[in-house]
Write a protein that holds these residues in place. Structure first.
Motif, PDB file in Angstrom:
ATOM      1  N   GLY A  49       0.814  -1.221   0.018  1.00 30.01           N
ATOM      2  CA  GLY A  49       0.065   0.104   0.028  1.00 30.01           C
ATOM      3  C   GLY A  49       0.905   1.456   0.117  1.00 30.01           C
ATOM      4  O   GLY A  49       2.095   1.369   0.659  1.00 30.01           O
ATOM      5  N   SER A  51       0.276   4.789   1.250  1.00 30.55           N
ATOM      6  CA  SER A  51      -1.110   5.429   1.899  1.00 30.55           C
ATOM      7  C   SER A  51      -0.691   6.936   2.269  1.00 30.55           C
ATOM      8  O   SER A  51       0.496   7.302   2.641  1.00 30.55           O
ATOM      9  CB  SER A  51      -1.082   4.690   3.423  1.00 30.55           C
ATOM     10  N   LEU A 206      -7.489   4.286  -6.009  1.00 33.91           N
ATOM     11  CA  LEU A 206      -8.640   3.224  -5.340  1.00 33.91           C
ATOM     12  C   LEU A 206      -9.644   3.819  -4.263  1.00 33.91           C
ATOM     13  O   LEU A 206     -10.614   3.505  -4.089  1.00 33.91           O
ATOM     14  CB  LEU A 206      -8.049   2.113  -4.640  1.00 33.91           C
ATOM     15  N   ASP A 207      -9.024   4.899  -3.500  1.00 34.96           N
ATOM     16  CA  ASP A 207      -9.784   5.408  -2.454  1.00 34.96           C
ATOM     17  C   ASP A 207     -10.937   6.402  -2.895  1.00 34.96           C
ATOM     18  O   ASP A 207     -11.881   6.652  -2.327  1.00 34.96           O
ATOM     19  CB  ASP A 207      -9.089   6.168  -1.608  1.00 34.96           C
ATOM     20  N   VAL A 214     -13.844  -0.878  -4.895  1.00 33.28           N
ATOM     21  CA  VAL A 214     -12.763  -1.281  -4.017  1.00 33.28           C
ATOM     22  C   VAL A 214     -12.590  -2.708  -3.822  1.00 33.28           C
ATOM     23  O   VAL A 214     -11.609  -3.280  -3.795  1.00 33.28           O
ATOM     24  CB  VAL A 214     -12.976  -0.424  -2.661  1.00 33.28           C
ATOM     25  N   LEU A 218      -9.735  -5.353  -5.005  1.00 35.65           N
ATOM     26  CA  LEU A 218      -8.713  -6.030  -3.922  1.00 35.65           C
ATOM     27  C   LEU A 218      -8.986  -7.487  -4.122  1.00 35.65           C
ATOM     28  O   LEU A 218      -7.942  -8.365  -3.940  1.00 35.65           O
ATOM     29  CB  LEU A 218      -8.972  -5.675  -2.567  1.00 35.65           C
ATOM     30  N   ALA A 236      -3.576   4.673  -2.235  1.00 34.92           N
ATOM     31  CA  ALA A 236      -4.875   4.926  -1.391  1.00 34.92           C
ATOM     32  C   ALA A 236      -4.931   5.381  -0.062  1.00 34.92           C
ATOM     33  O   ALA A 236      -4.005   5.161   0.626  1.00 34.92           O
ATOM     34  CB  ALA A 236      -6.038   3.761  -1.534  1.00 34.92           C
ATOM     35  N   GLU A 238      -5.853   4.809   3.117  1.00 38.40           N
ATOM     36  CA  GLU A 238      -6.081   3.475   4.065  1.00 38.40           C
ATOM     37  C   GLU A 238      -7.342   3.562   4.804  1.00 38.40           C
ATOM     38  O   GLU A 238      -8.306   2.566   4.755  1.00 38.40           O
ATOM     39  CB  GLU A 238      -4.872   2.913   4.852  1.00 38.40           C
ATOM     40  N   ARG A 240      -9.978   5.574   4.130  1.00 39.89           N
ATOM     41  CA  ARG A 240     -11.072   5.582   3.094  1.00 39.89           C
ATOM     42  C   ARG A 240     -11.415   4.069   2.604  1.00 39.89           C
ATOM     43  O   ARG A 240     -12.437   3.675   2.471  1.00 39.89           O
ATOM     44  CB  ARG A 240     -10.976   6.362   1.992  1.00 39.89           C
ATOM     45  N   VAL A 241     -10.338   3.363   2.278  1.00 39.79           N
ATOM     46  CA  VAL A 241     -10.446   2.133   1.829  1.00 39.79           C
ATOM     47  C   VAL A 241     -11.133   1.109   2.767  1.00 39.79           C
ATOM     48  O   VAL A 241     -11.953   0.116   2.497  1.00 39.79           O
ATOM     49  CB  VAL A 241      -9.172   1.432   1.330  1.00 39.79           C
ATOM     50  N   ALA A 244     -14.513   1.611   2.950  1.00 35.79           N
ATOM     51  CA  ALA A 244     -15.176   0.799   1.656  1.00 35.79           C
ATOM     52  C   ALA A 244     -15.601  -0.442   1.962  1.00 35.79           C
ATOM     53  O   ALA A 244     -16.656  -1.065   1.819  1.00 35.79           O
ATOM     54  CB  ALA A 244     -14.714   1.259   0.640  1.00 35.79           C
ATOM     55  N   LEU A 265      -8.167  -6.048   4.902  1.00 31.14           N
ATOM     56  CA  LEU A 265      -7.244  -5.134   3.834  1.00 31.14           C
ATOM     57  C   LEU A 265      -5.734  -5.617   4.027  1.00 31.14           C
ATOM     58  O   LEU A 265      -5.127  -5.709   3.223  1.00 31.14           O
ATOM     59  CB  LEU A 265      -7.373  -4.052   4.490  1.00 31.14           C
TER      60      LEU A 265
END
Length: 634
Positions: A49, A51, A206-207, A214, A218, A236, A238, A240-241, A244, A265
């Motif tokens: 990631g 981030s 992605l975010d 999303v 993944l 992204a 993290e 916000r991901v 989601a 995640l």
């Protein structure tokens, strides 16, 4: 795209909100850390990631990563870099299918043209047909609601492989995605891709995607594409991901690192490399580098400046020591950046996009202000922009001062209390008021005393009370009490639909005040002497007090205001004291020769004495000469 992302036309350039190929923030250290990880054979396959919050520079770091990976070709083997953005996928065609299809298309382009890659091409076509088949099914499912489609068998016929060579069979498409992973792994290990040691997929934005996108992205990475030779870097926020992902999983009540969304995640993304917020140094450097870009004609010259700033950053020395920034044309931008940096850094939280947005807003203000004839320097407008952008309640307070016609006096008191750089120096040798004794008049009423005097009072209750935000803002240089900032405040308030017309006057005389202060002589003359003579004494005094406040806060209206007050004093003897008090609020150094234009030797002795005292206190020969001419009735 050229390296110069500012507009080349005009004095006040705007900055595009786009990623840049020029590393203004020394993100190369972050990029190289990621590159080392994805090229490490011990970590194959890996998903990392990247981030950071929106606007933190993640896309710019991805570009640096792509550049470093491509530059590594030949040193550690061939690296295929694929850049993708799920935010732009068409949901009707499937998120999984879009990502896989993009990767397969890039791999197909990397296959050799000779016979070595024939087996690889056959495997690739089989996988591509699976993707086509799935897309066709999804499109049929989403479109069947509104249109009439052929049967499912006929839809599948559209994507079944057809031999390009007569009599040669093509493999059937994979109809089970469980098979996909095995055959995808075989494709990467096939002879046609033997020269490619790493396939690195850089996933951006992605975010920004909907929760479904999303999760599907993944899942695709984890279930279908996580095979040897494959690496993913997912840029992204993290937080916000995780939010989601949480929409797809029941909440167990856990929070933070142990929440189901976080655990999901972290199962897919082994670790995250943070994009750091800008430091104080970075913020100041970014402000300077953005602003000077339009002043540097050569990309190579600009790259040299950026490199020298990076060296200063690594050496932990001040930006003032950077030799290439010592050019005369850069001085103003460097000084402005140093002034506003502490507040900008705090209020933007070191976010590059927010900093760039502030500079764009500043450029717009500077450009429009210049075209409207507002002759304030860039440093002053930058300081006012800080107030407007980051201290909205305090901005309202200052515009209220303008509405109430107490702007100048309150600014003076504020700057004295805040210890604003330059304020003590500029006020110590320029007395705002001429002592009443020198004018032959008694002290004005308490309501007429300036806040500057109140600020000097011994009792705390007499001190003006300003918010901590106002005091902090006031400490920024330059000092503003001696500047004509009223036109800009009116202009800035209009952006927020704030109406600054004064409500300090009764409606019966509000229009009269507007006409008397008009820049048009004929408009001012529409208020006749009879109209002034017929005013109630209390309204005459209110009118004078109001005009006096206007000409202090807006010095460009001084001449018209003084002429109006003199007219009132001649037909309203009871307003003479108010006129004298209004004149006392004008700094002698601010008094203009034009104010003497209609002064007459027959005017009230108190008014003549005040003008005489002010002309003498100013030390200006043109004012004392004008006063002498009036006395001689020339």
């Amino acid at each position: 795209m050229t390296k110069n992302t500012t507009t080349e036309r005009g004095q006040y350039p705007l900055f595009l909100d786009e990623p840049t190929d020029v590393d203004l923030l020394s993100f190369d250290a972050v990029a190289s850390t990621v590159v080392e990880a994805v090229l490490d054979p011990r970590l194959d396959p890996i998903a990392l990631g990247l981030s950071g919050s929106w606007g933190s520079g993640k896309t710019s770091v991805l570009r640096l990563i792509a550049r470093q990976l491509r530059e590594s070709t030949g040193e550690v083997g061939t690296c295929l870099v694929i850049e993708t953005d799920p935010w732009r996928y068409d949901p009707q065609l499937g998120i999984k299918e879009s990502l896989i299809g993009e990767i397969l298309t890039a791999i197909e382009a990397a296959l050799p043209a000779d016979g070595v890659g024939e087996k690889s091409k056959a495997l690739l076509k089989r996988l591509m047909k699976r993707v086509d088949w799935t897309k066709a099914m999804k499109l049929a499912a989403t479109s069947a609601i509104t249109v009439s489609l052929p049967s499912v068998d006929k839809v599948l016929d559209l994507v079944k492989p057809k031999s390009e060579v007569e009599g040669e069979d093509q493999p059937e498409p994979i109809t089970d995605m469980v098979q996909f992973r095995a055959e995808f792994a075989a494709l990467l290990e096939s002879d046609g891709l033997a020269e490619i040691e790493n396939v690195v997929v850089l996933v951006d934005d992605l975010d920004r995607c909907l929760p479904e996108t999303v999760v599907e992205t993944l899942e695709t990475i984890r279930l279908f594409l996580s095979v040897p030779k494959m690496s993913f870097v997912i840029a992204a926020d993290e937080e916000r991901v995780a939010e989601a992902i949480a929409t797809r999983f029941s909440d167990s009540g856990e929070i933070g690192e142990e929440s189901p969304a976080r655990l999901y995640l972290h199962k897919i993304v082994q670790t995250s490399v943070p994009v750091p917020a800008l430091s104080d140094f970075d913020t100041e450097a970014y402000l300077v580098l953005l602003q000077i870009r339009s002043l540097v004609s050569s990309d190579a010259d600009y790259d040299t400046i950026v490199a020298e700033v990076a060296e200063a950053r690594h050496a932990a020395v001040m930006i003032e020591t950077v030799k290439s920034l010592q050019r005369t044309e850069f001085v103003e931008h460097r000084n402005n950046a140093a002034r506003i940096r502490p507040i900008i850094h705090e209020k933007t939280r070191g976010n590059p996009r927010r900093i760039k947005r502030f500079l764009n807003d500043l450029s717009v203000r500077l450009s429009i202000a210049a075209k409207r004839g507002i002759s304030l320097d860039e440093a002053t407008i930058a300081k006012l922009m800080v107030l407007e952008q980051y201290f909205p309640q305090e901005f309202k307070t200052v515009t209220d001062w303008l509405r109430e016609r107490t702007l100048r006096s309150n600014l003076e008191a504020l700057e004295v209390q805040a210890g604003t750089p330059e304020s003590t120096e500029t006020t110590s040798h320029d007395t705002t008021e001429v002592d009443s004794e020198s004018a032959g008049e008694a002290e004005p009423d308490d309501t007429e005393k300036s806040p500057k005097k109140a600020a000097k009072a011994d009792t705390p209750s007499a001190k003006p009370q300003f918010s901590e935000g106002l005091i902090r803002w006031a400490r920024l240089s330059p000092a503003l009490a001696n500047k004509d900032i009223a036109p800009y405040l009116v202009f800035a308030a209009s952006f927020k639909s704030v109406f600054l017309e004064s409500d300090a006057l009764p409606e019966s005389i509000r229009d009269m005040a507007t006409q008397l202060l008009s820049r048009s002589t004929s408009e001012a003359r529409r208020v006749s002497d009879d109209m002034l003579r017929n005013l109630e004494p209390s309204n005459a005094n209110r009118l004078v007090t109001y005009i006096g406040g206007v000409i202090v806060d807006e010095p460009q209206r001084q001449t018209g205001g003084v002429i109006a007050m003199l007219r009132i004093s001649r037909v309203q003897p009871g307003a003479v004291k108010s006129v004298v008090n209004a004149l006392k609020r004008i700094k002698p150094s601010d008094l203009k020769v034009a104010a003497f234009t209609t002064l007459q030797a027959t005017d009230a002795p108190e008014i003549m004495a005040q003008f005489d005292a002010m002309a003498t206190a100013s030390g200006k020969g043109e004012l004392t000469g004008a006063m002498a001419a009036v006395k001689e009735d020339v």
